[in-house]
Write an enzyme that holds these catalytic residues in place. Structure first.
Site, PDB file in Angstrom:
ATOM      1  N   GLY A   1      45.954  48.693  32.291  1.00 25.66           N
ATOM      2  CA  GLY A   1      45.109  48.504  31.085  1.00 25.66           C
ATOM      3  C   GLY A   1      44.476  47.140  30.696  1.00 25.66           C
ATOM      4  O   GLY A   1      45.172  46.025  31.071  1.00 25.66           O
TER       5      GLY A   1
ATOM      6  N   ILE B   1      53.683  42.892  32.241  1.00 23.31           N
ATOM      7  CA  ILE B   1      55.025  42.494  32.255  1.00 23.31           C
ATOM      8  C   ILE B   1      55.309  41.311  32.970  1.00 23.31           C
ATOM      9  O   ILE B   1      54.967  41.266  34.213  1.00 23.31           O
ATOM     10  CB  ILE B   1      55.600  43.836  33.136  1.00 23.31           C
ATOM     11  CG1 ILE B   1      55.330  45.171  32.429  1.00 23.31           C
ATOM     12  CG2 ILE B   1      57.160  43.642  33.386  1.00 23.31           C
ATOM     13  CD1 ILE B   1      56.028  46.141  33.222  1.00 23.31           C
TER      14      ILE B   1
ATOM     15  N   ASP C   1      50.027  51.891  46.379  1.00 27.59           N
ATOM     16  CA  ASP C   1      49.997  50.932  45.112  1.00 27.59           C
ATOM     17  C   ASP C   1      51.282  50.284  45.131  1.00 27.59           C
ATOM     18  O   ASP C   1      51.240  49.255  45.154  1.00 27.59           O
ATOM     19  CB  ASP C   1      49.253  51.656  44.075  1.00 27.59           C
ATOM     20  CG  ASP C   1      49.253  50.814  42.830  1.00 27.59           C
ATOM     21  OD1 ASP C   1      48.226  49.883  42.727  1.00 27.59           O
ATOM     22  OD2 ASP C   1      50.331  50.688  42.224  1.00 27.59           O
TER      23      ASP C   1
ATOM     24  N   LYS D   1      52.928  46.284  45.772  1.00 29.47           N
ATOM     25  CA  LYS D   1      53.592  45.554  44.801  1.00 29.47           C
ATOM     26  C   LYS D   1      55.052  45.163  44.870  1.00 29.47           C
ATOM     27  O   LYS D   1      55.592  44.049  44.693  1.00 29.47           O
ATOM     28  CB  LYS D   1      53.499  46.325  43.204  1.00 29.47           C
ATOM     29  CG  LYS D   1      52.059  46.453  42.644  1.00 29.47           C
ATOM     30  CD  LYS D   1      52.209  47.513  41.603  1.00 29.47           C
ATOM     31  CE  LYS D   1      50.602  47.481  40.938  1.00 29.47           C
ATOM     32  NZ  LYS D   1      50.720  48.852  40.141  1.00 29.47           N
TER      33      LYS D   1
ATOM     34  N   GLU E   1      50.156  36.821  38.311  1.00 33.34           N
ATOM     35  CA  GLU E   1      51.029  37.529  37.318  1.00 33.34           C
ATOM     36  C   GLU E   1      50.669  39.124  37.286  1.00 33.34           C
ATOM     37  O   GLU E   1      51.434  40.024  37.047  1.00 33.34           O
ATOM     38  CB  GLU E   1      51.265  36.830  35.917  1.00 33.34           C
ATOM     39  CG  GLU E   1      52.291  37.656  35.096  1.00 33.34           C
ATOM     40  CD  GLU E   1      53.697  37.243  35.673  1.00 33.34           C
ATOM     41  OE1 GLU E   1      54.290  36.597  35.782  1.00 33.34           O
ATOM     42  OE2 GLU E   1      54.146  38.601  36.243  1.00 33.34           O
TER      43      GLU E   1
HETATM   44  N1  LIG Z   1      42.419  48.067  35.457  1.00 32.82           N
HETATM   45  C1  LIG Z   1      43.740  47.779  35.342  1.00 32.82           C
HETATM   46  O1  LIG Z   1      44.421  48.304  34.256  1.00 32.82           O
HETATM   47  C2  LIG Z   1      44.415  46.667  36.213  1.00 32.82           C
HETATM   48  C3  LIG Z   1      45.829  46.364  36.036  1.00 32.82           C
HETATM   49  C4  LIG Z   1      46.267  45.295  36.868  1.00 32.82           C
HETATM   50  C5  LIG Z   1      45.722  44.918  37.761  1.00 32.82           C
HETATM   51  N2  LIG Z   1      44.408  45.045  37.927  1.00 32.82           N
HETATM   52  C6  LIG Z   1      43.539  44.427  38.923  1.00 32.82           C
HETATM   53  O2  LIG Z   1      42.380  43.660  38.187  1.00 32.82           O
HETATM   54  C7  LIG Z   1      41.185  43.402  39.131  1.00 32.82           C
HETATM   55  C8  LIG Z   1      39.985  43.806  38.377  1.00 32.82           C
HETATM   56  O3  LIG Z   1      40.216  45.183  37.880  1.00 32.82           O
HETATM   57  P1  LIG Z   1      39.287  46.023  37.122  1.00 32.82           P
HETATM   58  O4  LIG Z   1      39.954  47.452  36.470  1.00 32.82           O
HETATM   59  O5  LIG Z   1      38.712  45.152  36.120  1.00 32.82           O
HETATM   60  O6  LIG Z   1      38.010  46.508  38.116  1.00 32.82           O
HETATM   61  P2  LIG Z   1      36.703  47.032  37.656  1.00 32.82           P
HETATM   62  O7  LIG Z   1      36.512  47.497  36.385  1.00 32.82           O
HETATM   63  O8  LIG Z   1      36.138  47.824  38.890  1.00 32.82           O
HETATM   64  O9  LIG Z   1      35.767  45.705  37.806  1.00 32.82           O
HETATM   65  C9  LIG Z   1      35.650  44.914  39.013  1.00 32.82           C
HETATM   66  C10 LIG Z   1      34.043  44.162  38.748  1.00 32.82           C
HETATM   67  O10 LIG Z   1      34.121  43.293  39.886  1.00 32.82           O
HETATM   68  C11 LIG Z   1      32.607  42.957  40.269  1.00 32.82           C
HETATM   69  N3  LIG Z   1      32.286  43.007  41.448  1.00 32.82           N
HETATM   70  C12 LIG Z   1      32.654  43.398  42.757  1.00 32.82           C
HETATM   71  N4  LIG Z   1      32.241  42.858  43.733  1.00 32.82           N
HETATM   72  C13 LIG Z   1      31.679  41.510  43.190  1.00 32.82           C
HETATM   73  C14 LIG Z   1      31.054  40.559  43.827  1.00 32.82           C
HETATM   74  N5  LIG Z   1      30.842  40.535  45.040  1.00 32.82           N
HETATM   75  N6  LIG Z   1      30.593  39.664  42.954  1.00 32.82           N
HETATM   76  C15 LIG Z   1      30.720  39.583  41.525  1.00 32.82           C
HETATM   77  N7  LIG Z   1      31.278  40.538  40.980  1.00 32.82           N
HETATM   78  C16 LIG Z   1      31.735  41.840  41.753  1.00 32.82           C
HETATM   79  C17 LIG Z   1      31.998  44.618  39.816  1.00 32.82           C
HETATM   80  O11 LIG Z   1      30.657  44.439  39.405  1.00 32.82           O
HETATM   81  P3  LIG Z   1      29.672  45.506  40.011  1.00 32.82           P
HETATM   82  O12 LIG Z   1      29.250  46.145  38.829  1.00 32.82           O
HETATM   83  O13 LIG Z   1      28.702  44.713  40.469  1.00 32.82           O
HETATM   84  O14 LIG Z   1      30.282  46.686  40.950  1.00 32.82           O
HETATM   85  C18 LIG Z   1      33.085  44.901  38.576  1.00 32.82           C
HETATM   86  O15 LIG Z   1      32.246  44.576  37.419  1.00 32.82           O
HETATM   87  C19 LIG Z   1      41.669  44.291  40.377  1.00 32.82           C
HETATM   88  O16 LIG Z   1      42.091  43.380  41.400  1.00 32.82           O
HETATM   89  C20 LIG Z   1      42.774  45.284  39.850  1.00 32.82           C
HETATM   90  O17 LIG Z   1      43.770  45.720  40.755  1.00 32.82           O
HETATM   91  C21 LIG Z   1      43.507  46.134  37.138  1.00 32.82           C
END
Ligand SMILES: NC(=O)c1ccc[n+]([C@@H]2O[C@H](COP(=O)([O-])OP(=O)(O)OC[C@H]3O[C@@H](n4cnc5c(N)ncnc54)[C@H](OP(=O)(O)O)[C@@H]3O)[C@@H](O)[C@H]2O)c1
Length: 432
Positions: free
Chosen positions: A310, A144, A209, A213, A137
């Protein structure tokens, strides 16, 4: 019936992962249903510090730290894990992790649009083969509720069209250009300072992006995987203040619209800037908000709007997916309809806005209208603006009636070659 708690494995403790982690251990309702079994991170030391600092409720910190592992083998072979939440983003190693989880018969929750848009068909097949759920989702519009709405509530509808503002960064930029008359470069800089845009904003402002979607939404809505390469993409970086002002003068706003629609001849999907009438609710979706409009044969027009990014909004989607797995939701994504005809922009009928910089001299307008007429394009209105006395160049803004893409492209190609046309024409779809 009393159900047993589901044991959760989380991969990735970043922005979203940390919030989901906190919610799962601090919310008493959630902790009755779910228990965190293990958390896979790359560097335990880094996350020991983050969790100790950020988790905020002392008595749970030690328990939380015990869950961390940096061993993939230990994590995936843990038989106690029922559900794996992937929150690392990107294609690899997320793809290999999710495949491995499904093959080990774990349910999977992810918010990863790149992964789902690229591998949706294979991953859904794999989840069905292993009799587990794959839920995503959060991959479109964060909190949303749109994927479950399409795959469960609207299952009995023939979806005709989905129109969305599904990229918060570009919506923030366009909204600010419209409301404050700021220019693209300044708003982008401001969005980056406020954390609404990444340091490399290409994926957001060039429409990639939103392409992922809308591909996910179209594939679910039409029951057939829409090949990513068939989605037409154009970003917002060419839009200037002039276009915003002319749009306003004609009674429109400019938005980056992602659209997927079933036409009699096939499916057309696109991401492009579009003139949206000020009378339509879509024109009023401001800031970094997202909105999706669905047209179904039974339900009619449906409208969903909310924060499309967010940690709170996205963790709401992730936790909702977990609830769906716990209670056994009825969502069923079926992509078995097979290949359809996917239309190109040349094949479809559209109205367009064109801004031309032309020399202010006798005969130019009639030459341009002649080219349009030869290509069977009828002009709805023309305005001439901004005489720059030093250069003798004026803006000519033309709005067309419906015309076929191929005719329109041929006409624009010929118009661009006129020596009095001084800059590349700016073209924006009109969404009526
Ligand atoms: N942020 C938003 O508003 C948002 C909205 C909708 C969807 N999403 C989706 O949600 C997901 C996460 O987004 P985020 O914003 O949380 O990203 P983020 O802050 O960059 O976090 C990604 C995390 O994954 C870890 N990671 C990367 N490779 C790894 C591995 N091999 N093993 C274990 N951990 C690993 C990173 O750790 P390191 O510190 O080791 O690099 C980091 O802590 C993405 O798919 C994004 O598209 C995000």
């Amino acid at each position: 019936m009393v159900r047993s708690r589901l044991n959760i494995g989380i991969i990735g403790i970043g922005n979203i992962g940390l919030e989901v982690f906190k919610q799962l251990i601090s919310n008493s309702q959630l902790s009755e249903l779910f228990s965190i079994e293990s958390v896979l991170v790359r560097d335990i030391k880094k996350y020991t510090n983050i969790i100790s600092k950020d988790i905020g409720f002392e008595n749970k910190v030690d328990i939380a730290l015990e869950k961390l592992t940096d061993s993939e083998d230990k994590f995936f072979s843990n038989n106690n894990i029922d559900v794996i939440i992937e929150l690392i983003g990107g294609l690899e190693p997320a793809y290999s992790f999710v495949k491995r989880a499904l093959e080990y018969k774990k349910h999977v929750v992810t918010a990863n649009k790149d992964l789902i848009a690229t591998h949706i068909e294979e991953l859904i097949k794999l989840s069905k083969k292993n009799n587990v759920k794959l839920r995503f989702e959060g991959s479109v519009g964060a909190g949303i509720p749109i994927i479950e709405v399409l795959s469960d509530m609207l299952k009995q509808n023939q979806i005709q069209k989905i129109t969305g503002i599904i990229n918060g960064t570009s919506n923030y930029i366009l909204s600010s250009m419209f409301e404050n008359s700021s220019n693209f470069e300044n708003v982008l800089k401001e969005a980056q300072e406020l954390g609404f845009a990444e340091s490399d904003p290409t994926n957001d402002v060039e429409g990639f992006d939103a392409k992922f979607k809308i591909d996910i939404l179209g594939s679910i809505a039409f029951g057939s995987r829409i090949p990513l390469k068939t989605v037409y993409v154009k970003g917002i970086s060419e839009i200037s203040n002039k276009d915003m002002n002319y749009a306003r003068e004609f009674g429109y706003n400019i938005k980056l619209l992602a659209i997927t629609e079933r036409k009699p001849e096939g499916i057309y999907s696109s991401v492009s800037p579009a003139l949206v009438s000020l009378a339509q609710p879509m024109s009023k979706v401001g800031g970094n908000y997202n909105a999706v409009e669905i047209l179904g044969d039974l339900v009619g027009n449906l409208w969903i709007q909310g924060e499309g990014a967010g940690k709170n909004s996205t963790s709401s989607a992730v936790l909702g997916d977990l609830m769906g797995i716990y209670y056994g939701s009825n969502d069923d994504i079926n992509l078995s309809k097979g290949r359809e005809k996917y239309l190109t922009r040349e094949e479809i009928i559209l109205k367009n806005y064109i801004r031309l910089s032309v020399e202010d001299k006798y005969g130019v307008l009639s030459e341009i209208s002649g080219i349009f007429s030869n290509n069977e394009i009828s002009i709805a209105s023309v305005i001439q603006k901004d005489i720059d006395n030093s250069s003798g160049v004026v803006d000519l803004v033309i709005m067309t009636h419906d015309s076929k893409g191929i005719n329109f492209d041929t006409a624009i190609d010929s118009v661009s070659k006129i020596s009095s046309v001084k800059e590349k024409p700016i073209i924006i779809r009109i969404n009526d």
